[in-house]
Design a protein around this motif. Structure first.
Motif, PDB file in Angstrom:
ATOM      1  N   SER A   1     -10.254   8.967  23.365  1.00  0.00           N
ATOM      2  CA  SER A   1     -11.202  10.012  22.689  1.00  0.00           C
ATOM      3  C   SER A   1     -10.118  11.462  22.675  1.00  0.00           C
ATOM      4  O   SER A   1     -10.427  12.254  21.579  1.00  0.00           O
ATOM      5  CB  SER A   1     -12.321  10.222  23.281  1.00  0.00           C
ATOM      6  OG  SER A   1     -12.063  10.883  24.693  1.00  0.00           O
TER       7      SER A   1
ATOM      8  N   VAL B   1      -6.816  11.619  21.913  1.00  0.00           N
ATOM      9  CA  VAL B   1      -6.027  11.673  21.014  1.00  0.00           C
ATOM     10  C   VAL B   1      -6.700  11.997  19.709  1.00  0.00           C
ATOM     11  O   VAL B   1      -6.323  12.663  18.727  1.00  0.00           O
ATOM     12  CB  VAL B   1      -5.503  10.158  21.086  1.00  0.00           C
ATOM     13  CG1 VAL B   1      -4.276  10.342  19.918  1.00  0.00           C
ATOM     14  CG2 VAL B   1      -4.663   9.953  22.179  1.00  0.00           C
ATOM     15  N   GLY B   2      -8.073  11.308  19.514  1.00  0.00           N
ATOM     16  CA  GLY B   2      -8.811  11.568  18.407  1.00  0.00           C
ATOM     17  C   GLY B   2      -9.413  10.365  17.939  1.00  0.00           C
ATOM     18  O   GLY B   2      -9.413   9.236  18.431  1.00  0.00           O
ATOM     19  N   ARG B   3     -10.052  10.383  16.898  1.00  0.00           N
ATOM     20  CA  ARG B   3     -10.985   9.250  16.189  1.00  0.00           C
ATOM     21  C   ARG B   3      -9.910   8.078  15.868  1.00  0.00           C
ATOM     22  O   ARG B   3     -10.032   6.961  16.060  1.00  0.00           O
ATOM     23  CB  ARG B   3     -11.557   9.460  14.836  1.00  0.00           C
ATOM     24  CG  ARG B   3     -12.278   8.450  14.161  1.00  0.00           C
ATOM     25  CD  ARG B   3     -13.719   8.371  14.878  1.00  0.00           C
ATOM     26  NE  ARG B   3     -14.314   6.924  14.415  1.00  0.00           N
ATOM     27  CZ  ARG B   3     -15.096   6.912  13.445  1.00  0.00           C
ATOM     28  NH1 ARG B   3     -15.239   7.843  12.451  1.00  0.00           N
ATOM     29  NH2 ARG B   3     -15.486   5.772  13.051  1.00  0.00           N
TER      30      ARG B   3
ATOM     31  N   PHE C   1      -6.216   6.705  17.276  1.00  0.00           N
ATOM     32  CA  PHE C   1      -5.209   6.861  18.301  1.00  0.00           C
ATOM     33  C   PHE C   1      -4.213   5.760  18.350  1.00  0.00           C
ATOM     34  O   PHE C   1      -4.433   4.918  17.570  1.00  0.00           O
ATOM     35  CB  PHE C   1      -5.799   6.905  19.612  1.00  0.00           C
ATOM     36  CG  PHE C   1      -6.675   5.700  19.963  1.00  0.00           C
ATOM     37  CD1 PHE C   1      -6.313   4.637  20.569  1.00  0.00           C
ATOM     38  CD2 PHE C   1      -8.041   5.882  19.362  1.00  0.00           C
ATOM     39  CE1 PHE C   1      -7.240   3.658  21.052  1.00  0.00           C
ATOM     40  CE2 PHE C   1      -8.939   4.620  19.732  1.00  0.00           C
ATOM     41  CZ  PHE C   1      -8.429   3.544  20.394  1.00  0.00           C
TER      42      PHE C   1
ATOM     43  N   HIS D   1     -16.546   8.096  19.902  1.00  0.00           N
ATOM     44  CA  HIS D   1     -15.516   8.962  20.247  1.00  0.00           C
ATOM     45  C   HIS D   1     -16.151  10.080  20.601  1.00  0.00           C
ATOM     46  O   HIS D   1     -15.591  10.752  21.531  1.00  0.00           O
ATOM     47  CB  HIS D   1     -14.697   9.328  18.659  1.00  0.00           C
ATOM     48  CG  HIS D   1     -13.906  10.326  18.664  1.00  0.00           C
ATOM     49  ND1 HIS D   1     -14.004  11.422  18.112  1.00  0.00           N
ATOM     50  CD2 HIS D   1     -12.705  10.564  19.499  1.00  0.00           C
ATOM     51  CE1 HIS D   1     -13.092  12.239  18.485  1.00  0.00           C
ATOM     52  NE2 HIS D   1     -12.338  11.524  19.346  1.00  0.00           N
ATOM     53  N   GLU D   2     -17.166  10.822  20.183  1.00  0.00           N
ATOM     54  CA  GLU D   2     -17.727  12.039  20.550  1.00  0.00           C
ATOM     55  C   GLU D   2     -18.322  11.934  21.999  1.00  0.00           C
ATOM     56  O   GLU D   2     -18.195  12.870  22.823  1.00  0.00           O
ATOM     57  CB  GLU D   2     -18.850  12.503  19.547  1.00  0.00           C
ATOM     58  CG  GLU D   2     -18.243  12.852  18.133  1.00  0.00           C
ATOM     59  CD  GLU D   2     -19.286  12.890  17.126  1.00  0.00           C
ATOM     60  OE1 GLU D   2     -20.321  12.755  17.516  1.00  0.00           O
ATOM     61  OE2 GLU D   2     -18.823  13.095  15.844  1.00  0.00           O
TER      62      GLU D   2
ATOM     63  N   TYR E   1     -15.461  11.740  24.573  1.00  0.00           N
ATOM     64  CA  TYR E   1     -14.524  12.925  24.644  1.00  0.00           C
ATOM     65  C   TYR E   1     -15.678  14.068  25.439  1.00  0.00           C
ATOM     66  O   TYR E   1     -15.223  14.535  26.381  1.00  0.00           O
ATOM     67  CB  TYR E   1     -14.365  13.540  23.303  1.00  0.00           C
ATOM     68  CG  TYR E   1     -13.524  14.843  23.580  1.00  0.00           C
ATOM     69  CD1 TYR E   1     -12.029  14.633  23.795  1.00  0.00           C
ATOM     70  CD2 TYR E   1     -13.982  15.962  23.575  1.00  0.00           C
ATOM     71  CE1 TYR E   1     -11.038  15.710  23.885  1.00  0.00           C
ATOM     72  CE2 TYR E   1     -12.923  17.195  23.674  1.00  0.00           C
ATOM     73  CZ  TYR E   1     -11.844  16.999  23.896  1.00  0.00           C
ATOM     74  OH  TYR E   1     -10.933  18.292  24.133  1.00  0.00           O
TER      75      TYR E   1
ATOM     76  N   HIS F   1      -4.547  16.331  26.854  1.00  0.00           N
ATOM     77  CA  HIS F   1      -4.173  16.981  25.688  1.00  0.00           C
ATOM     78  C   HIS F   1      -2.557  17.222  25.698  1.00  0.00           C
ATOM     79  O   HIS F   1      -1.702  17.220  24.642  1.00  0.00           O
ATOM     80  CB  HIS F   1      -4.855  18.328  25.174  1.00  0.00           C
ATOM     81  CG  HIS F   1      -5.972  17.976  24.269  1.00  0.00           C
ATOM     82  ND1 HIS F   1      -6.203  17.227  23.064  1.00  0.00           N
ATOM     83  CD2 HIS F   1      -7.278  17.978  24.770  1.00  0.00           C
ATOM     84  CE1 HIS F   1      -7.283  17.062  22.717  1.00  0.00           C
ATOM     85  NE2 HIS F   1      -8.286  17.754  23.732  1.00  0.00           N
TER      86      HIS F   1
ATOM     87  N   LEU G   1      -1.801  17.389  13.555  1.00  0.00           N
ATOM     88  CA  LEU G   1      -1.816  16.695  14.716  1.00  0.00           C
ATOM     89  C   LEU G   1      -1.299  17.180  16.085  1.00  0.00           C
ATOM     90  O   LEU G   1      -1.909  16.885  17.002  1.00  0.00           O
ATOM     91  CB  LEU G   1      -1.037  15.271  14.319  1.00  0.00           C
ATOM     92  CG  LEU G   1      -1.379  14.064  15.209  1.00  0.00           C
ATOM     93  CD1 LEU G   1      -2.802  13.900  15.457  1.00  0.00           C
ATOM     94  CD2 LEU G   1      -0.678  12.810  14.872  1.00  0.00           C
TER      95      LEU G   1
ATOM     96  N   SER H   1      -3.254  20.116  17.318  1.00  0.00           N
ATOM     97  CA  SER H   1      -4.660  19.769  18.059  1.00  0.00           C
ATOM     98  C   SER H   1      -4.812  19.533  19.480  1.00  0.00           C
ATOM     99  O   SER H   1      -5.738  19.179  20.117  1.00  0.00           O
ATOM    100  CB  SER H   1      -5.525  18.597  17.114  1.00  0.00           C
ATOM    101  OG  SER H   1      -4.882  17.398  17.349  1.00  0.00           O
ATOM    102  N   HIS H   2      -3.357  19.338  19.943  1.00  0.00           N
ATOM    103  CA  HIS H   2      -3.326  18.955  21.422  1.00  0.00           C
ATOM    104  C   HIS H   2      -2.673  19.933  21.960  1.00  0.00           C
ATOM    105  O   HIS H   2      -2.326  19.939  23.255  1.00  0.00           O
ATOM    106  CB  HIS H   2      -2.554  17.881  21.498  1.00  0.00           C
ATOM    107  CG  HIS H   2      -3.295  16.683  20.917  1.00  0.00           C
ATOM    108  ND1 HIS H   2      -4.213  16.045  21.349  1.00  0.00           N
ATOM    109  CD2 HIS H   2      -2.895  15.890  19.636  1.00  0.00           C
ATOM    110  CE1 HIS H   2      -4.833  15.259  20.614  1.00  0.00           C
ATOM    111  NE2 HIS H   2      -4.090  14.998  19.707  1.00  0.00           N
TER     112      HIS H   2
END
Length: 168
Positions: free
Chosen positions: A67, A69-71, A73, A126-127, A130, A142, A163, A166-167
């Motif tokens: 989660s 990494v993102g939706r 990964f 995912h939400e 996270y 992250h 990308l 966002s981390h």
């Protein structure tokens, strides 16, 4: 008393019983005490959390890492977070178990050549995954993802600056 009463149902053992919530929601919608779209908004995350709670600790931790990494990964990013090295069986085995129960799905193509790409089966999972992380843990993960992206080479960072951003 002017409006309908909403009863909160709780399982006696406090366990994850999404089915109980779903049955209560069906009853409320059936009696026109609650609109179906409100049920999804209110109970959807609870049902997902109940589903995640039933996972093994190892699988739940993998979902949480993914989660971050993102939706979407990559297996390599998860290996970087767990300290595993390329093609590690444990990461892939856990992902295969998560695929079998439709929490994640493998994608046919990957943004990163030679690295398996996955996506969460739905945005709510995912939400919720996270949101279950502490701020400190999310920040640490992250940083690991950012390091993994930077190790992929300067071309990756230049081609996908959002990308990496966002981390950071």
């Amino acid at each position: 008393h002017d409006g309908p009463t909403l009863h909160i149902l709780r399982a006696p053992d406090g366990g994850g019983h999404g089915e109980l919530f779903l049955e209560a929601a069906r009853d409320l919608v059936g009696r026109e005490l609650l609109a179906a779209n409100r049920v999804l908004a209110l109970l959807g995350p609870l049902v997902v959390q109940a589903r995640l709670d039933r996972l093994s600790p190892e699988a739940r931790a993998m979902v949480q890492r993914a989660s971050v990494v993102g939706r979407v990964f990559w297996e390599g990013a998860l290996e970087a977070m767990t300290g595993s090295s390329g093609g590690s069986a444990p990461v892939r085995e856990v992902l295969d178990r998560l695929r079998a129960i439709d929490i994640v799905r493998a994608r046919e193509r990957s943004l990163f050549r030679g690295d398996r790409e996955y996506a969460f089966a739905d945005a709510v999972t995912h939400e919720v995954a996270y949101a279950s992380l502490s701020t400190r843990t999310a920040a640490r993960l992250h940083r690991a993802v950012a390091g993994w992206l930077e190790q992929r080479g300067p071309g990756v960072v230049e081609a996908h600056p959002a990308l990496l951003a966002s981390h950071c």
